[in-house]
Design a protein around this motif. Sequence first.
Motif, mmCIF file in Angstrom:
data_model
loop_
_atom_site.group_PDB
_atom_site.id
_atom_site.type_symbol
_atom_site.label_atom_id
_atom_site.label_comp_id
_atom_site.label_asym_id
_atom_site.label_seq_id
_atom_site.Cartn_x
_atom_site.Cartn_y
_atom_site.Cartn_z
ATOM 1 N N ALA A 7 0.838 -1.209 0.000
ATOM 2 C CA ALA A 7 0.000 0.000 0.000
ATOM 3 C C ALA A 7 0.871 1.257 0.000
ATOM 4 O O ALA A 7 0.576 2.232 -0.705
ATOM 5 N N ILE A 8 1.947 1.243 0.788
ATOM 6 C CA ILE A 8 2.881 2.375 0.816
ATOM 7 C C ILE A 8 3.498 2.561 -0.565
ATOM 8 O O ILE A 8 3.614 3.683 -1.072
ATOM 9 N N ARG A 9 3.871 1.459 -1.170
ATOM 10 C CA ARG A 9 4.517 1.512 -2.485
ATOM 11 C C ARG A 9 3.623 2.158 -3.535
ATOM 12 O O ARG A 9 4.032 3.089 -4.233
ATOM 13 N N VAL A 10 2.386 1.676 -3.650
ATOM 14 C CA VAL A 10 1.517 2.179 -4.722
ATOM 15 C C VAL A 10 1.021 3.592 -4.445
ATOM 16 O O VAL A 10 0.886 4.402 -5.373
ATOM 17 N N SER A 11 0.749 3.911 -3.169
ATOM 18 C CA SER A 11 0.245 5.248 -2.857
ATOM 19 C C SER A 11 1.348 6.300 -2.994
ATOM 20 O O SER A 11 1.104 7.405 -3.501
ATOM 21 N N THR A 12 2.572 5.971 -2.554
ATOM 22 C CA THR A 12 3.698 6.888 -2.728
ATOM 23 C C THR A 12 3.953 7.126 -4.208
ATOM 24 O O THR A 12 4.172 8.264 -4.646
ATOM 25 N N ALA A 13 3.927 6.051 -4.981
ATOM 26 C CA ALA A 13 4.137 6.167 -6.426
ATOM 27 C C ALA A 13 3.058 7.029 -7.064
ATOM 28 O O ALA A 13 3.344 7.865 -7.939
ATOM 29 N N ILE B 256 9.779 6.742 0.288
ATOM 30 C CA ILE B 256 9.992 7.553 -0.916
ATOM 31 C C ILE B 256 10.879 6.806 -1.909
ATOM 32 O O ILE B 256 10.613 6.787 -3.119
ATOM 33 N N GLY B 257 11.934 6.167 -1.399
ATOM 34 C CA GLY B 257 12.812 5.393 -2.267
ATOM 35 C C GLY B 257 12.075 4.255 -2.950
ATOM 36 O O GLY B 257 12.258 3.999 -4.146
ATOM 37 N N LEU B 258 11.195 3.583 -2.183
ATOM 38 C CA LEU B 258 10.392 2.493 -2.734
ATOM 39 C C LEU B 258 9.448 3.013 -3.816
ATOM 40 O O LEU B 258 9.234 2.350 -4.835
ATOM 41 N N GLY B 259 8.911 4.204 -3.594
ATOM 42 C CA GLY B 259 7.979 4.781 -4.567
ATOM 43 C C GLY B 259 8.667 5.237 -5.843
ATOM 44 O O GLY B 259 8.086 5.159 -6.926
ATOM 45 N N ILE B 260 9.934 5.686 -5.731
ATOM 46 C CA ILE B 260 10.639 6.231 -6.898
ATOM 47 C C ILE B 260 11.360 5.157 -7.712
ATOM 48 O O ILE B 260 11.075 4.960 -8.898
#
Length: 301
Positions: free
Chosen positions: A39-45, A219-223
């Motif tokens: 969820a953190i990954r997709v929402s940050t992205a 943030i790193g996971l999202g980018i």
Amino acid sequence: MTRKLPYIMIAFAAAMWGLIGFFVKGLNNAGFGAMEIVAIRVSTAAIILILVGIAFYRSHLKIRVKDLYLFVGTGILSIVFFNWSYFTAINLMNIPIAVALLYTSPAFVAVLSFLFLKESINRKKLLAIIMTVIGCTLAAGITGQGGTSFSVSSILIGLGAGFGYALYSIFGKVALRRYHPFTVTLYTFLVASAALVPTTGIASKAIVLFAGDAWLYAIGLGIFPTVLAYFAYSWGLERTESSTAAVVATLEPVVATMLGILVYGDRLGGLQMLGSALIIISVISINISIPIRKQKKHFTV
């Protein structure tokens, strides 16, 4: 070089995906569960993509409502479903078996592309797919489990991860016929966020997320293994066949294995080395099989 660029972009995306373990371990240590991290990954992205879209891609922010099903395909049927299947398989079995089942995806892509996208399966592609599946199985570290057996349902869920992973290439290929790679990437993660954020309750852990260095991992996971990786993969996918792209993208487990060795001190066994070599050979075979057409000389004004 221009003809190779789509494959280079797909390989770059695979390399970024291979680094995902670094960010996941950081968030795991901060107290987040598997689906919370998704969820953190997709929402940050999604947030990053919206900001990038407003700044650079305003003309690519709109889609037709009738095409929303394509992003349900890439966002929910692929991103959400494959993550759920993958993490469930890990809990029911173990990581090596789950990873091996996840990377049956090129075989699924080849069959689905043949059935729905009318892409051909030649001998070189078929051989590369077979080598990739064998290579991923060996690279995952399956060296025999001492007679341990797993239930049919757990194996099917593991294969579901590979199937869900493959669906991105299929729905993505169709979406890219109508939309820019940025648009496809943006709406994939918007739809995935809309499905995951309410169901995982990640919003209730916002205080934990912004404590310490967890937000840096987020943030790193999202980018890196998300926005950059999916944009690069979509760009390359737009310019090549889905089944070929899926095989090239299986460089990911090789990168993930190297990350484990260099950063976390994991040991690489003989079978894992053989598996990694098979994956690399299959990627090379795909590249050298790209037809080189004779170009006519012409003048441009």
